[in-house]
Scaffold this motif. Sequence first.
Motif, mmCIF file in Angstrom:
data_model
loop_
_atom_site.group_PDB
_atom_site.id
_atom_site.type_symbol
_atom_site.label_atom_id
_atom_site.label_comp_id
_atom_site.label_asym_id
_atom_site.label_seq_id
_atom_site.Cartn_x
_atom_site.Cartn_y
_atom_site.Cartn_z
ATOM 1 N N ALA A 177 0.840 -1.205 0.000
ATOM 2 C CA ALA A 177 0.000 0.000 0.000
ATOM 3 C C ALA A 177 0.877 1.257 0.000
ATOM 4 O O ALA A 177 0.553 2.240 -0.676
ATOM 5 N N ARG A 178 2.001 1.208 0.747
ATOM 6 C CA ARG A 178 2.911 2.364 0.754
ATOM 7 C C ARG A 178 3.557 2.551 -0.612
ATOM 8 O O ARG A 178 3.774 3.690 -1.037
ATOM 9 N N ILE A 179 3.850 1.460 -1.311
ATOM 10 C CA ILE A 179 4.384 1.575 -2.672
ATOM 11 C C ILE A 179 3.349 2.261 -3.553
ATOM 12 O O ILE A 179 3.663 3.175 -4.321
ATOM 13 N N GLN A 180 2.117 1.816 -3.441
ATOM 14 C CA GLN A 180 1.009 2.373 -4.222
ATOM 15 C C GLN A 180 0.848 3.874 -3.950
ATOM 16 O O GLN A 180 0.582 4.649 -4.856
ATOM 17 N N ASP A 181 1.021 4.279 -2.682
ATOM 18 C CA ASP A 181 0.835 5.676 -2.281
ATOM 19 C C ASP A 181 2.082 6.535 -2.477
ATOM 20 O O ASP A 181 2.048 7.735 -2.202
ATOM 21 N N GLY A 182 3.187 5.900 -2.885
ATOM 22 C CA GLY A 182 4.434 6.639 -3.071
ATOM 23 C C GLY A 182 5.157 6.943 -1.768
ATOM 24 O O GLY A 182 6.021 7.818 -1.716
ATOM 25 N N GLU A 183 4.817 6.227 -0.702
ATOM 26 C CA GLU A 183 5.430 6.463 0.606
ATOM 27 C C GLU A 183 6.436 5.387 1.004
ATOM 28 O O GLU A 183 7.058 5.485 2.066
ATOM 29 N N PHE A 184 6.603 4.367 0.181
ATOM 30 C CA PHE A 184 7.519 3.274 0.511
ATOM 31 C C PHE A 184 8.947 3.795 0.532
ATOM 32 O O PHE A 184 9.377 4.539 -0.348
ATOM 33 N N GLY A 185 9.677 3.396 1.566
ATOM 34 C CA GLY A 185 11.083 3.771 1.659
ATOM 35 C C GLY A 185 11.328 5.056 2.424
ATOM 36 O O GLY A 185 12.459 5.522 2.505
ATOM 37 N N TYR A 186 10.263 5.627 3.000
ATOM 38 C CA TYR A 186 10.399 6.836 3.801
ATOM 39 C C TYR A 186 9.942 6.551 5.225
ATOM 40 O O TYR A 186 8.936 5.883 5.448
ATOM 41 N N CYS A 187 10.681 7.078 6.190
ATOM 42 C CA CYS A 187 10.395 6.864 7.605
ATOM 43 C C CYS A 187 9.055 7.491 7.964
ATOM 44 O O CYS A 187 8.788 8.641 7.621
ATOM 45 N N GLU A 188 8.238 6.737 8.669
ATOM 46 C CA GLU A 188 6.929 7.254 9.066
ATOM 47 C C GLU A 188 7.031 8.276 10.199
ATOM 48 O O GLU A 188 6.084 9.025 10.439
ATOM 49 N N ASP A 189 8.162 8.323 10.890
ATOM 50 C CA ASP A 189 8.328 9.285 11.986
ATOM 51 C C ASP A 189 8.946 10.603 11.508
ATOM 52 O O ASP A 189 8.375 11.665 11.707
ATOM 53 N N CYS A 190 10.124 10.513 10.888
ATOM 54 C CA CYS A 190 10.849 11.739 10.524
ATOM 55 C C CYS A 190 10.747 12.101 9.047
ATOM 56 O O CYS A 190 11.082 13.220 8.662
ATOM 57 N N GLY A 191 10.318 11.157 8.207
ATOM 58 C CA GLY A 191 10.175 11.436 6.781
ATOM 59 C C GLY A 191 11.440 11.231 5.971
ATOM 60 O O GLY A 191 11.425 11.372 4.749
ATOM 61 N N ASP A 192 12.559 10.922 6.646
ATOM 62 C CA ASP A 192 13.809 10.670 5.919
ATOM 63 C C ASP A 192 13.711 9.361 5.143
ATOM 64 O O ASP A 192 12.910 8.491 5.463
ATOM 65 N N GLU A 193 14.577 9.237 4.148
ATOM 66 C CA GLU A 193 14.603 8.014 3.355
ATOM 67 C C GLU A 193 15.208 6.876 4.169
ATOM 68 O O GLU A 193 16.216 7.054 4.855
ATOM 69 N N ILE A 194 14.573 5.716 4.112
ATOM 70 C CA ILE A 194 15.087 4.519 4.779
ATOM 71 C C ILE A 194 16.159 3.929 3.873
ATOM 72 O O ILE A 194 15.923 3.751 2.675
ATOM 73 N N PRO A 195 17.344 3.634 4.406
ATOM 74 C CA PRO A 195 18.418 3.083 3.573
ATOM 75 C C PRO A 195 17.982 1.795 2.865
ATOM 76 O O PRO A 195 17.259 0.967 3.430
ATOM 77 N N GLU A 196 18.419 1.656 1.631
ATOM 78 C CA GLU A 196 18.047 0.499 0.819
ATOM 79 C C GLU A 196 18.470 -0.810 1.481
ATOM 80 O O GLU A 196 17.750 -1.812 1.412
#
Length: 112
Positions: A75-94
């Motif tokens: 669902a996060r991939i679909q919404d364009g939110e996958f790979g971003y921290c839900e707390d701070c918004g920074d990118e989650i390392p691959e």
Amino acid sequence: MNKTELAGFKSRIEARLADLAEHSASEKEAQSIVELEQQAVGRLSRMDALQNQAMAKAQQANRDIETHRLQAALARIQDGEFGYCEDCGDEIPEGRLRIDLAATKCVNCASG
């Protein structure tokens, strides 16, 4: 994260979901009710069967949790939110996402 990397994560998530569904289907019998048959099964065998049933149910609960987490990742991939921290918004390392496809927090936020 580019579209190719995102597609790779999506296919890995879908493959893992299919694997979980296959395991759940094959383990249905192990979770079924243990019948009480005095002549066919001894007391220790019944206890063993009950323990096996409990372990199968616990494994299914773990599969259900993982399935839910992976569906949320899709669902996060679909919404364009996958790979971003839900707390701070920074990118989650691959690398973190490779280890845990359903990670929702960066290392800093996850560690507290």
